[in-house]
Scaffold this motif. Structure first.
Motif, PDB file in Angstrom:
ATOM      1  N   LEU A  86       0.875  -1.135   0.065  1.00 36.88           N
ATOM      2  CA  LEU A  86       0.029  -0.042  -0.093  1.00 36.88           C
ATOM      3  C   LEU A  86       0.668   1.370   0.050  1.00 36.88           C
ATOM      4  CD1 LEU A  86      -2.880  -1.060   2.382  1.00 36.88           C
ATOM      5  CD2 LEU A  86      -3.055  -0.733  -0.010  1.00 36.88           C
ATOM      6  N   LEU A  90       1.309   3.900  -4.214  1.00 34.38           N
ATOM      7  CA  LEU A  90       0.427   5.129  -4.475  1.00 34.38           C
ATOM      8  C   LEU A  90       1.475   6.169  -4.918  1.00 34.38           C
ATOM      9  CD1 LEU A  90      -2.439   5.338  -1.955  1.00 34.38           C
ATOM     10  CD2 LEU A  90      -2.386   4.283  -4.202  1.00 34.38           C
ATOM     11  N   GLY A 147      -4.669   4.430   1.596  1.00 33.50           N
ATOM     12  CA  GLY A 147      -4.691   3.358   0.738  1.00 33.50           C
ATOM     13  C   GLY A 147      -5.227   2.091   2.084  1.00 33.50           C
ATOM     14  N   HIS A 151      -8.265  -0.150   0.989  1.00 35.48           N
ATOM     15  CA  HIS A 151      -8.299  -1.520   0.937  1.00 35.48           C
ATOM     16  C   HIS A 151      -9.213  -2.279   1.939  1.00 35.48           C
ATOM     17  CE1 HIS A 151      -6.109  -5.173   0.335  1.00 35.48           C
ATOM     18  NE2 HIS A 151      -5.853  -5.496   1.785  1.00 35.48           N
ATOM     19  N   TRP A 185      -4.251   9.646  -5.811  1.00 38.89           N
ATOM     20  CA  TRP A 185      -3.914   8.261  -5.096  1.00 38.89           C
ATOM     21  C   TRP A 185      -5.111   7.314  -5.389  1.00 38.89           C
ATOM     22  CZ3 TRP A 185      -2.706  11.181  -0.013  1.00 38.89           C
ATOM     23  CH2 TRP A 185      -1.359  11.777  -0.270  1.00 38.89           C
ATOM     24  N   GLN A 188      -5.298   5.477  -8.747  1.00 42.23           N
ATOM     25  CA  GLN A 188      -4.476   4.365  -8.828  1.00 42.23           C
ATOM     26  C   GLN A 188      -4.905   3.066  -7.997  1.00 42.23           C
ATOM     27  OE1 GLN A 188       0.073   5.717  -8.239  1.00 42.23           O
ATOM     28  NE2 GLN A 188      -1.013   7.656  -7.606  1.00 42.23           N
ATOM     29  N   LYS A 189      -6.143   3.152  -7.176  1.00 46.06           N
ATOM     30  CA  LYS A 189      -6.404   2.233  -6.522  1.00 46.06           C
ATOM     31  C   LYS A 189      -7.304   1.459  -7.575  1.00 46.06           C
ATOM     32  CE  LYS A 189      -5.650   1.201  -2.938  1.00 46.06           C
ATOM     33  NZ  LYS A 189      -4.592   0.142  -2.384  1.00 46.06           N
ATOM     34  N   GLN A 190      -7.174  -0.158  -7.679  1.00 44.88           N
ATOM     35  CA  GLN A 190      -7.882  -0.629  -8.425  1.00 44.88           C
ATOM     36  C   GLN A 190      -9.262  -0.799  -7.837  1.00 44.88           C
ATOM     37  OE1 GLN A 190      -7.407  -1.597 -11.720  1.00 44.88           O
ATOM     38  NE2 GLN A 190      -5.527  -0.520 -11.465  1.00 44.88           N
ATOM     39  N   GLU A 191      -9.453  -0.878  -6.490  1.00 44.50           N
ATOM     40  CA  GLU A 191     -10.897  -1.008  -5.817  1.00 44.50           C
ATOM     41  C   GLU A 191     -11.770   0.110  -6.286  1.00 44.50           C
ATOM     42  OE1 GLU A 191      -7.332  -2.503  -2.996  1.00 44.50           O
ATOM     43  OE2 GLU A 191      -7.856  -0.886  -4.240  1.00 44.50           O
TER      44      GLU A 191
END
Length: 216
Positions: A86, A90, A147, A151, A185, A188-191
């Protein structure tokens, strides 16, 4: 051969009698002491019985030896690896401007997410299930906290969350330091499937409403 005189024989006989008498006296004293102890114990037992009443001896309990279950192993190494990922995932240098919709809310959506989803997100179609407030955090702290929050939220099945980054009124030059970085940020998080600026009642331009993919 020396012969024993009658006088000597008489003395020896008297000594023997005295020895036997002493032995009998000691034996009698020991017997008397044992009897006295037995009487004392009997008296105490009778006194206990009169005071307490009849008692029933306890039956020896038969106990089963139960095996204790071993504690479940804690995936500490995996958690440390995830936290490390994490922190490294990012980047502040990620170019997000080309991915943002050029409207007043600067919204974002993945290529497989329709514009209608963004409109629903902006109108509050999904109920907020969690939020994180990054006020007062330094850049690295905010990046790591965000992050971990995204998550965790995605893993626990949250679909819609709010990220409060502040309006920048207390920043030098009144520039929102975290605002641009948080958008960078989140992309960039696939979630993250989409996000948009919060409505005035939910924080306005000081917060983002984020849509997450469901837990698989």
């Amino acid at each position: 051969m020396r012969r024993t005189t009658p006088l000597k024989a008489l003395q020896d006989l008297q000594d023997l009698k005295r020895t036997l008498a002493q032995a009998r006296e000691e034996a009698a004293a020991q017997a008397a002491a044992r009897e006295a102890e037995r009487q004392r114990l009997l008296h105490e037992q009778q006194l206990f019985t009169r005071t307490v009443g009849p008692v029933t001896p306890l039956v020896a309990a038969i106990r089963a030896e139960l095996k204790r279950a071993k504690p479940s192993p804690e995936p500490r190494q995996r958690e440390q690896d995830e936290q490390q990922a994490l922190r490294q995932a990012l980047s502040d240098d990620f170019d997000v401007d080309s991915l943002l919709e050029t409207d007043e809310a600067l919204s974002f959506r993945r290529t497989n997410i329709s514009q209608e989803v963004v409109r629903k997100l902006r109108r509050g179609h999904w109920s907020l299930q969690g939020q994180i407030d990054l006020h007062g955090l330094r850049r690295d702290e905010a990046r790591e906290s965000l992050g971990e929050f995204i998550h965790h939220a995605a893993r626990t099945g949250m679909r819609c969350v709010r990220v409060v980054h502040g309006k920048g009124n207390g920043s030098p030059g009144r520039e929102p330091v975290l605002k641009a970085r948080v958008r960078r940020w989140l992309v960039q998080k696939q979630e993250v499937l989409a996000f948009t600026q919060a409505r005035a009642s939910e924080g306005g331009n000081g917060a983002l409403i984020v849509l997450l993919q469901g837990a698989s």
